[in-house]
Design a protein around this motif. Structure first.
Motif, mmCIF file in Angstrom:
data_model
loop_
_atom_site.group_PDB
_atom_site.id
_atom_site.type_symbol
_atom_site.label_atom_id
_atom_site.label_comp_id
_atom_site.label_asym_id
_atom_site.label_seq_id
_atom_site.Cartn_x
_atom_site.Cartn_y
_atom_site.Cartn_z
ATOM 1 N N GLN A 75 6.400 -6.885 -9.567
ATOM 2 C CA GLN A 75 7.149 -5.712 -10.007
ATOM 3 C C GLN A 75 8.450 -6.121 -10.701
ATOM 4 O OE1 GLN A 75 7.696 -3.250 -6.443
ATOM 5 N NE2 GLN A 75 6.237 -1.769 -7.286
ATOM 6 N N THR A 76 8.925 -5.219 -11.558
ATOM 7 C CA THR A 76 10.272 -5.357 -12.117
ATOM 8 C C THR A 76 11.196 -4.445 -11.312
ATOM 9 O OG1 THR A 76 10.002 -3.533 -13.687
ATOM 10 C CG2 THR A 76 9.309 -5.735 -14.416
ATOM 11 N N ALA A 77 12.499 -4.542 -11.598
ATOM 12 C CA ALA A 77 13.451 -3.677 -10.903
ATOM 13 C C ALA A 77 13.157 -2.209 -11.180
ATOM 14 C CB ALA A 77 14.875 -4.028 -11.319
ATOM 15 N N ASP A 78 12.739 -1.908 -12.413
ATOM 16 C CA ASP A 78 12.395 -0.526 -12.758
ATOM 17 C C ASP A 78 11.142 -0.081 -11.999
ATOM 18 O OD1 ASP A 78 14.538 -0.276 -14.438
ATOM 19 O OD2 ASP A 78 13.422 -0.832 -16.244
ATOM 20 N N THR B 125 2.732 -0.627 -4.009
ATOM 21 C CA THR B 125 2.212 -1.969 -3.718
ATOM 22 C C THR B 125 1.336 -1.982 -2.468
ATOM 23 O OG1 THR B 125 4.125 -2.574 -2.359
ATOM 24 C CG2 THR B 125 4.286 -2.991 -4.729
ATOM 25 N N MET B 126 1.315 -0.889 -1.705
ATOM 26 C CA MET B 126 0.535 -0.848 -0.468
ATOM 27 C C MET B 126 -0.946 -0.566 -0.762
ATOM 28 S SD MET B 126 2.824 0.904 2.524
ATOM 29 C CE MET B 126 2.947 2.490 1.735
ATOM 30 N N HIS B 127 -1.798 -1.109 0.070
ATOM 31 C CA HIS B 127 -3.242 -0.852 -0.052
ATOM 32 C C HIS B 127 -3.476 0.644 0.167
ATOM 33 C CE1 HIS B 127 -7.536 -0.946 0.723
ATOM 34 N NE2 HIS B 127 -7.554 -2.224 0.286
ATOM 35 N N PRO B 128 -4.324 1.289 -0.669
ATOM 36 C CA PRO B 128 -4.570 2.731 -0.523
ATOM 37 C C PRO B 128 -5.009 3.132 0.880
ATOM 38 C CG PRO B 128 -5.486 1.910 -2.577
ATOM 39 C CD PRO B 128 -5.026 0.712 -1.816
ATOM 40 N N ARG C 110 -0.944 -4.040 4.173
ATOM 41 C CA ARG C 110 -1.369 -4.929 3.085
ATOM 42 C C ARG C 110 -0.598 -4.603 1.810
ATOM 43 N NH1 ARG C 110 -7.675 -3.643 3.859
ATOM 44 N NH2 ARG C 110 -6.649 -1.786 4.713
ATOM 45 N N TYR C 111 0.024 -5.631 1.215
ATOM 46 C CA TYR C 111 0.714 -5.508 -0.064
ATOM 47 C C TYR C 111 -0.125 -6.165 -1.161
ATOM 48 C CZ TYR C 111 5.055 -4.244 2.378
ATOM 49 O OH TYR C 111 6.001 -3.639 3.152
ATOM 50 N N ARG C 112 -0.064 -5.566 -2.338
ATOM 51 C CA ARG C 112 -0.791 -6.132 -3.481
ATOM 52 C C ARG C 112 0.039 -7.244 -4.094
ATOM 53 N NH1 ARG C 112 -0.985 -1.951 -6.572
ATOM 54 N NH2 ARG C 112 0.760 -2.615 -7.880
ATOM 55 N N ARG C 113 -0.594 -8.412 -4.222
ATOM 56 C CA ARG C 113 0.078 -9.541 -4.836
ATOM 57 C C ARG C 113 0.019 -9.391 -6.355
ATOM 58 N NH1 ARG C 113 -1.918 -15.274 -2.729
ATOM 59 N NH2 ARG C 113 -3.656 -14.743 -4.134
ATOM 60 N N TYR C 114 0.833 -10.184 -7.057
ATOM 61 C CA TYR C 114 0.899 -10.112 -8.519
ATOM 62 C C TYR C 114 -0.458 -10.306 -9.188
ATOM 63 C CZ TYR C 114 0.741 -15.211 -8.223
ATOM 64 O OH TYR C 114 0.357 -16.498 -7.948
ATOM 65 N N ASP C 115 -1.387 -11.017 -8.497
ATOM 66 C CA ASP C 115 -2.707 -11.264 -9.082
ATOM 67 C C ASP C 115 -3.717 -10.195 -8.696
ATOM 68 O OD1 ASP C 115 -3.010 -11.832 -6.428
ATOM 69 O OD2 ASP C 115 -3.681 -13.901 -6.707
#
Length: 445
Positions: A348-351, A361-364, A389-394
């Motif tokens: 993520q970016t700051a925006d 970023t959380m798993h649905p 669970r958080y979604r990683r950049y990949d």
């Protein structure tokens, strides 16, 4: 038919050789009134307003004035008109006198006088028992007060952009020394022993330098007690007031000091030193005290802001070094701060993360479980903790263990939440693998 007075002449021509008499029947009161009248420091006069034929005020006639009036204004006004002394005068002046006479209500206002270059406050009151055109006027010279007000504005403007405490103190001392025309102005911090004091800022001109560390007991055995009262100390001549002989070693003949006592502790002093004897005026003392309090407040504010910046820098340094996702959000869950590891991990970016963007970023499957729990913790103030669970950049979702605590204000209200999330995906997979191995072992047996 009774005769009507000429509208462009005063109702009576005063006898300038005969002083106006007070309206009283007490024996000897006239003499007392005359002594009081002549001894007043304030400029006092009586006047009569002159009208034209259309009943518009056009001039003032001075009836009587005390010595203070003649000293301040530089002329004896009795029997003379304003127009004779000053020429054409702005109509609003006459309108003010007319308004007072018609309403019977006294008025006060400030004005500059070009003739003297000073500022004055004037109080106009209708004369009781006199013709309706006569009024009493009292002048006060407020030039010094105006100058001090202008100085305080200048001081505030000079201190406002400064953030360094020493720069604040030094700037204030220079301005103070210039305003009071003294050889030295100093700011001292007082040590915990309440005897030692340290010179943190000074402004000197043509003065013997003073040490940066001194003790109250070196000057007088009673000096510390006098400072600890918090009252301003004034010395007009160290050669006459011999208990202050130690000051003469630094060329000081007169001095004034404002002790800054807070919660019973002497914390600082601001002093001014004169190379010649000096009787400190009431307005000078007021100015010195005002400068002391304003400088103290500015310095303490700068120290507090510097402490906050230091703490913030320490916090950011620690969070950037932590091998975890560190975050701060408002009482309602809006993003305030994420460490760099969060942005590196999530992509993520700051925006992207601003506001409630972090929830994306959380798993649905976890969102429906976590968000209601998070809202409940916001209401109750209980520790917010669990696994998500958080979604990683990949794009891969990985399990994290999270824990957050609320920060409250003095009233107990939650102001922010401080949290940490640690990646436990590998540990969970290892645990699941171990559980699977145990289950297969049991099935085999």
């Amino acid at each position: 038919m009774a005769n009507t007075p000429d509208e462009n002449q005063p109702s009576q021509q005063p006898d300038t050789n005969q002083q106006a008499k007070p309206d009283t029947d007490f024996p000897g009161s006239e003499d007392k009134f005359r002594k009081l009248f002549e001894s007043l420091d304030q400029a006092y006069c009586t006047v009569e307003l002159i009208y034209d034929q259309s009943k518009q005020p056009i001039d003032l006639l001075y009836l009587e004035a005390n010595p203070a009036f003649e000293k301040i204004m530089g002329y004896a006004p009795a029997g003379r008109k304003v127009s004779e002394i000053f020429g054409e005068v702005e109509p609003h002046w006459y309108a003010a006198y007319d308004r007072v006479l018609k309403s019977g209500i006294a008025e006060r206002f400030d004005f500059p006088l070009e003739k003297t270059g000073g500022w004055y406050t004037v109080y106009i009151s209708p004369m009781q028992g006199a013709a309706s055109r006569q009024a009493m006027v009292v002048f006060d010279d407020i030039t010094e007060r105006k100058q001090h007000q202008e100085f305080l504005v200048k001081l505030n403007d000079a201190l406002r952009p400064l953030a360094d405490p020493v720069a604040l103190q030094t700037t204030a001392m220079k301005l103070l020394a210039d305003e009071l025309a003294v050889m030295r102005a100093t700011y001292f911090d007082v040590a915990a022993d309440q005897d030692t004091f340290y010179l943190t800022a000074r402004y000197e001109r043509d003065a013997i330098p003073i040490p940066t560390q001194l003790r109250f007991s070196d000057f007088s055995p009673t000096l510390l007690n006098e400072y600890r009262t918090g009252r301003t100390l004034l010395v007009s001549d160290t050669e006459v007031q011999t208990q202050w002989e130690a000051y003469r070693a630094f060329g000081v003949r007169a001095w004034a000091a404002v002790p800054l006592v807070k919660n019973g502790q002497l914390l600082a002093t601001i002093e001014v030193h004169s190379a010649t004897p000096r009787d400190w005026t009431r307005l000078e003392v007021q100015l010195l005290e005002e400068v002391a309090e304003r400088t103290w407040a500015a310095v303490e504010r700068a120290k507090a802001e510097a402490a906050v910046l230091t703490k913030e820098a320490e916090f950011r340094t620690i969070t950037q070094a932590a091998p975890a996702l560190v975050w701060v959000c408002s009482a309602t869950g809006e993003n305030i701060y994420f460490n760099q590891r969060w942005y590196d991990y999530t992509g993520q970016t700051a925006d992207d993360a601003s506001g409630y963007g972090w929830t994306t970023t959380m798993h649905p499957d976890d969102t429906a479980r976590i968000l209601p729990y998070w809202q409940a913790c916001q209401q109750s103030g209980e520790v917010y903790e669990g696994e998500v669970r958080y979604r990683r950049y990949d794009g891969a979702y990985r399990w994290h263990l999270f824990r957050a605590l609320p920060r409250r204000n003095g009233a107990g209200q939650i102001q922010a939440w401080y949290g940490v999330s640690v990646d436990i995906e590998d540990a969970k997979q290892a645990q699941e693998a171990l559980q699977l191995a145990n289950r297969r072992k049991d099935e085999f047996l």
